[in-house]
Design a protein around this motif. Sequence first.
Motif, PDB file in Angstrom:
ATOM      1  N   THR C 161       0.815  -1.222   0.000  1.00  0.00           N
ATOM      2  CA  THR C 161       0.000   0.000   0.000  1.00  0.00           C
ATOM      3  C   THR C 161       0.845   1.268   0.000  1.00  0.00           C
ATOM      4  OG1 THR C 161      -0.156  -0.209   2.394  1.00  0.00           O
ATOM      5  CG2 THR C 161      -2.004  -1.048   1.104  1.00  0.00           C
ATOM      6  N   LYS C 162       2.031   1.194   0.592  1.00  0.00           N
ATOM      7  CA  LYS C 162       2.754   2.444   0.803  1.00  0.00           C
ATOM      8  C   LYS C 162       3.965   2.639  -0.114  1.00  0.00           C
ATOM      9  CE  LYS C 162       0.461   3.775   4.594  1.00  0.00           C
ATOM     10  NZ  LYS C 162      -0.895   4.194   4.261  1.00  0.00           N
ATOM     11  N   THR C 163       4.440   1.563  -0.711  1.00  0.00           N
ATOM     12  CA  THR C 163       5.670   1.754  -1.479  1.00  0.00           C
ATOM     13  C   THR C 163       5.394   1.740  -2.978  1.00  0.00           C
ATOM     14  OG1 THR C 163       6.173  -0.576  -1.726  1.00  0.00           O
ATOM     15  CG2 THR C 163       6.941   0.490   0.289  1.00  0.00           C
ATOM     16  N   ASN C 164       6.303   2.328  -3.693  1.00  0.00           N
ATOM     17  CA  ASN C 164       6.223   2.361  -5.143  1.00  0.00           C
ATOM     18  C   ASN C 164       6.259   0.959  -5.727  1.00  0.00           C
ATOM     19  OD1 ASN C 164       5.846   4.031  -7.208  1.00  0.00           O
ATOM     20  ND2 ASN C 164       7.782   5.149  -6.971  1.00  0.00           N
ATOM     21  N   LEU C 165       7.155   0.143  -5.145  1.00  0.00           N
ATOM     22  CA  LEU C 165       7.292  -1.223  -5.610  1.00  0.00           C
ATOM     23  C   LEU C 165       5.952  -1.952  -5.493  1.00  0.00           C
ATOM     24  CD1 LEU C 165       9.164  -3.589  -6.485  1.00  0.00           C
ATOM     25  CD2 LEU C 165       9.401  -4.115  -4.053  1.00  0.00           C
ATOM     26  N   ARG C 180       2.441  -1.859 -18.260  1.00  0.00           N
ATOM     27  CA  ARG C 180       3.602  -1.807 -19.140  1.00  0.00           C
ATOM     28  C   ARG C 180       3.673  -0.449 -19.828  1.00  0.00           C
ATOM     29  NH1 ARG C 180       3.095  -6.698 -21.477  1.00  0.00           N
ATOM     30  NH2 ARG C 180       4.516  -7.708 -20.023  1.00  0.00           N
ATOM     31  N   LEU C 181       2.501   0.022 -20.279  1.00  0.00           N
ATOM     32  CA  LEU C 181       2.462   1.317 -20.956  1.00  0.00           C
ATOM     33  C   LEU C 181       2.877   2.452 -20.034  1.00  0.00           C
ATOM     34  CD1 LEU C 181      -0.764   0.964 -23.118  1.00  0.00           C
ATOM     35  CD2 LEU C 181       1.610   1.020 -23.881  1.00  0.00           C
ATOM     36  N   SER C 182       2.534   2.295 -18.744  1.00  0.00           N
ATOM     37  CA  SER C 182       2.899   3.382 -17.835  1.00  0.00           C
ATOM     38  C   SER C 182       4.273   3.150 -17.214  1.00  0.00           C
ATOM     39  CB  SER C 182       1.828   3.581 -16.772  1.00  0.00           C
ATOM     40  OG  SER C 182       1.383   2.345 -16.303  1.00  0.00           O
ATOM     41  N   GLY C 183       5.064   2.326 -17.854  1.00  0.00           N
ATOM     42  CA  GLY C 183       6.467   2.249 -17.497  1.00  0.00           C
ATOM     43  C   GLY C 183       6.820   1.255 -16.409  1.00  0.00           C
ATOM     44  N   VAL C 184       5.856   0.413 -15.997  1.00  0.00           N
ATOM     45  CA  VAL C 184       6.178  -0.595 -14.990  1.00  0.00           C
ATOM     46  C   VAL C 184       6.858  -1.764 -15.676  1.00  0.00           C
ATOM     47  CG1 VAL C 184       5.203  -2.229 -13.351  1.00  0.00           C
ATOM     48  CG2 VAL C 184       4.238   0.059 -13.541  1.00  0.00           C
ATOM     49  N   ARG C 185       7.937  -2.236 -15.090  1.00  0.00           N
ATOM     50  CA  ARG C 185       8.603  -3.407 -15.676  1.00  0.00           C
ATOM     51  C   ARG C 185       7.875  -4.654 -15.186  1.00  0.00           C
ATOM     52  NH1 ARG C 185      14.936  -1.967 -15.163  1.00  0.00           N
ATOM     53  NH2 ARG C 185      15.015  -0.527 -16.910  1.00  0.00           N
ATOM     54  N   VAL C 186       6.904  -5.070 -15.984  1.00  0.00           N
ATOM     55  CA  VAL C 186       5.976  -6.098 -15.531  1.00  0.00           C
ATOM     56  C   VAL C 186       6.689  -7.383 -15.144  1.00  0.00           C
ATOM     57  CG1 VAL C 186       4.069  -7.569 -16.245  1.00  0.00           C
ATOM     58  CG2 VAL C 186       4.041  -5.140 -16.784  1.00  0.00           C
ATOM     59  N   ASN C 187       7.612  -7.817 -15.991  1.00  0.00           N
ATOM     60  CA  ASN C 187       8.286  -9.078 -15.713  1.00  0.00           C
ATOM     61  C   ASN C 187       9.022  -9.045 -14.374  1.00  0.00           C
ATOM     62  OD1 ASN C 187       8.456 -11.613 -16.682  1.00  0.00           O
ATOM     63  ND2 ASN C 187       9.601 -11.053 -18.524  1.00  0.00           N
TER      64      ASN C 187
END
Lengths: 263, 478, 292
Positions: C161-165, C180-187
């Motif tokens: 809830t609190k961290t970016n990760l 993925r589009l918003s830049g999260v490294r899904v894998n």
Amino acid sequence: MKYVLPLTHPLLATENVSITLSGLQILEDVSIGVPEGTVTGLIGPNGAGKTTVFNIMSGFLTPDSGNVRFDGKKLKHIKTHHLTKLGISRTLQGVGLFASLTALENVMLGGSARVKSGIVADSLGMPWADHEQNKLRAKAMETLTEFGIADVADRYPSELPYPVQKRVAIARSLISDPKVLLLDEPAGGISAGDMTELGRMIKSWTPERTVLLVEHHMELVMEVCDLIWVLDAGKVIASGTPEEVRTNPAVLAAYLGDEGVGH
Amino acid sequence: MKTLRSFPGNRIVWHAIIVGVVWLLLLLLNNNIDPLYSAYLALVAMYATAMFGMTILVGLSGQVSLGNGALMAVGGYVFALTSMNWQTVPFFGWEWNAVWSMVFAGLGGVLIGGIIGGLAARLKGPYLAGLTLGVAVGVPAITNRFPELLGGENGLMLTVPYPAGGYAAMDAGGEIAGEADGDVVVDPGTDEGATGEDQQYAELDLTEFDQGNDSFAEGDLLTEGDLLTEENFDAGSDQFAEDDLLTEEDFGTGTDLGIDETAADPGGDAGGDAAGFDGAGQDESELAGGGLIDAFDSEFIIERWQASMAIAVACIVAFAALNLVRGRQGRVWKAVRDDPVAAAVVGISPSGSKVSAFVVSSLFAALAGAVFAQILSFIGPGAFGLGLSLSLLVGIVLGGRASLLGAIIGALLLVWLPELVDGLSGERGWPEQITNNAPNLLYGLLVVVVVLAAPGGITGTFKSWIDKAKGRGRATLS
Amino acid sequence: MTNFVDYLLGGFSNGAVIALMALAIVLVWRSTRMVNFAQVGQAMFTTYVALTVQQSSGSWVLALVVAMAAGLVLGIVVFFLVIRPVKNSDSTGAIIATFGVLIALQAGAGMIWGGDPQGFLTPVDNSGIEFAGRIWPISLYDILVLVVTAALVIGLTLLFTKTNLGLSMRAAAFNPEVARLSGVRVNRMLITGWAIAGATGAVGGVLIAPVSTISPNSFDILLVFAFTAAVIGGLDSLIGAVTFGIGTGLVISLVSGYSDSGNAPIVALVLLALNLLLKPDGVFGHHGARSV
């Protein structure tokens, strides 16, 4: 084929059907009818709710209110797999062929509703069960021949070009001898030449069979349909002959708001 | 495949011929190999019977179930319970015999399989696997729940797993089975003759039993062909039913080793089980060595009898499975697996099809369980736990998920691999800890590799090679 | 009544362990939409590692830390070698593959540590606490189990809830395309999910080991309990997994108290079956959801 609006005894109809899916009103008070022996079209811009109408007619979805009526009888709680027994057959958008079965086997399964022998007779290899399947096989072969694709009977769908897969899918939906055939975008992804052939084929099924067609390709719809219903944003906005629909200002407005007729 | 398909009218006849020929060859094999190998043969046939069901359930219908070991337990327990008192309790005026017990074992499987399958058909992938996992782990708990009926952890001894207890009566007693192979289907004429002789031998047996011999004398009368003929079952039970030829102690001594092995190693470890057979075999030869009835004992070999019984069941099941898999029902199962929505649209009930796959595989599993119980002369929770279910899954995945031939290859692997490891271990002097676990380690790793690299298993891979050679590409999992 | 309270109290620490295993299953589900049937096998393996560490170093805390690290690594290894190649191509195969991992891990553990059940020493006293004139069915060790579990659950909650990760992980789980589009490294998020699940399961294994014993198969039953709890909790919900994990522990304790511990698997099975009967689709959505 002749029909008179408003329809008095359509073979297949939705009556005041409304449905809400995940909070969105997809259909609102939709009443459309398919007169017996006609090719009836259902068109509308993307997101108008055409496929939802199909899904309600085939029991995938239950409307919040309203009915589906077939042959004068209300269809309540229809199970999808009972449809072919009633005489309603549909194709799926795309092809929906069974990947691990050959074209012939795919078409044979279209006749599942009429198969009488059960699993016990099958497992014991009863002659009548075998006989029934042989008849079905012969009929499937016949249908493939009619469609001009008898040579691919033993091929798997992944080995076939897309238009041929489409034909197999239509053959599969025809083998159950349906009274009504619901075709969901049969012209999707096929060439102009194939489309002309498809239109000729659809025409040839009437008046013995009745066809309801959802299609994006306006040329095909205008060419083959006797009656057209136009949906926009979940409501029926127009109906009539291809000429009437073509010149209807509401239809033009709806399509101009989309991207223009036939893309 | 292709040739069979082009003779559709004769499909069933072909299946009968194939199964018949294989049956004959297996019987020939069984009668000409060392009894030790007959014990392996019995196990392979038993596994194959259960795995034909896995082909249908996992391969064709696409339902990953770990419940089939438990359903084997159902078959085994029903067999044990219905066979316990068969000499004293006739069934609606019929003499009770092992065939009836097999039938009831099958019915038990159908019933329980129908219940689990009815629930399972509503579930998708991991939910089904998880639920059936619970069933597999729960088997011992369930048997412990009813200790009086099911014998709890100790299980039940089978009182009558051998011929005179209710399977076939024999024709010509002195005949060694190898010579009698021809009559897979015995015609009634020879039956009558046989019955007459049976009487003689039965009396002979009785006198010997009266002398206090409690060996397996009655068994020598068996030849495989007779397993098929009902007349013989009746005749057999007429002769023997009233006479308590078999006492619990007989089988107790004969199978103690087998039980220990399976209880200690419930992983469906064929090596362990087979070691049990060695024990049984030794006991049997010891008894024979006692010289009381050497004339017959030298000819009755328990492993051969077990193998012939297991082969008979496997072949009958294989015939039904062939008809189903290569016929309409097979297409229906595959269709629902490939695309349930499209299947419903063409008029197939997806849940109905899934339940039917479950029920058929349960029937096969229960029959296999009944055979297993007869092979062990015993049934207990230890042999039917999660390990057995997992080995069935391993076997079918390695052999080829959607192929009956794959099921047979899987069954062979399940029995042969532990033996191979055992042999290697003996040569190289591996510690027991390594030897015992090496087969399972191999199974686990092989399953992963097969799923990743060759999802069609051994048969699927061969098939795709052949297809490639013919210039056709298609899904490996068909 | 005192019986009832005693049974209930006695169920909390088992429930906590079930909750941890259920959490591990849920974490994996959230990251890759699959059930890792090898989860408890991984925990069994790391518990053996912990046992070895404890036997050689004598330190329980070190054993716990090493087990967590081993769980992390094992989770990543299983994900890379097995799950990533198979998860999109063959859903049946993915389920089977996790069972393959389970079989291999159990056999591997048997090879290394043998098949005999081994004991695991507790760091604190594991006998009932005497208080207010009676002995309660809770030991210091049970309290330690509850504290460790609570700390882990709170830590995971904060993480998500609190961290970016945590936010990225949730995004990757619920809508990989958008994420993925918003830049999260899904894998990377999926791997993280498997790693955290491995570590969580490892803690559960170390905590339960002194109470039960440890052998290659001894955690099988725990898999059933944890799966039951995770499914009843909705497979997607961390809170659900914890709540129903502890709930399952309490039910099992009551069943064991009033009848016989052998009945616990049957009760779990019945609970699971009933739950699936009432909402068979779980979180999969309904039949008509396919867009046609």
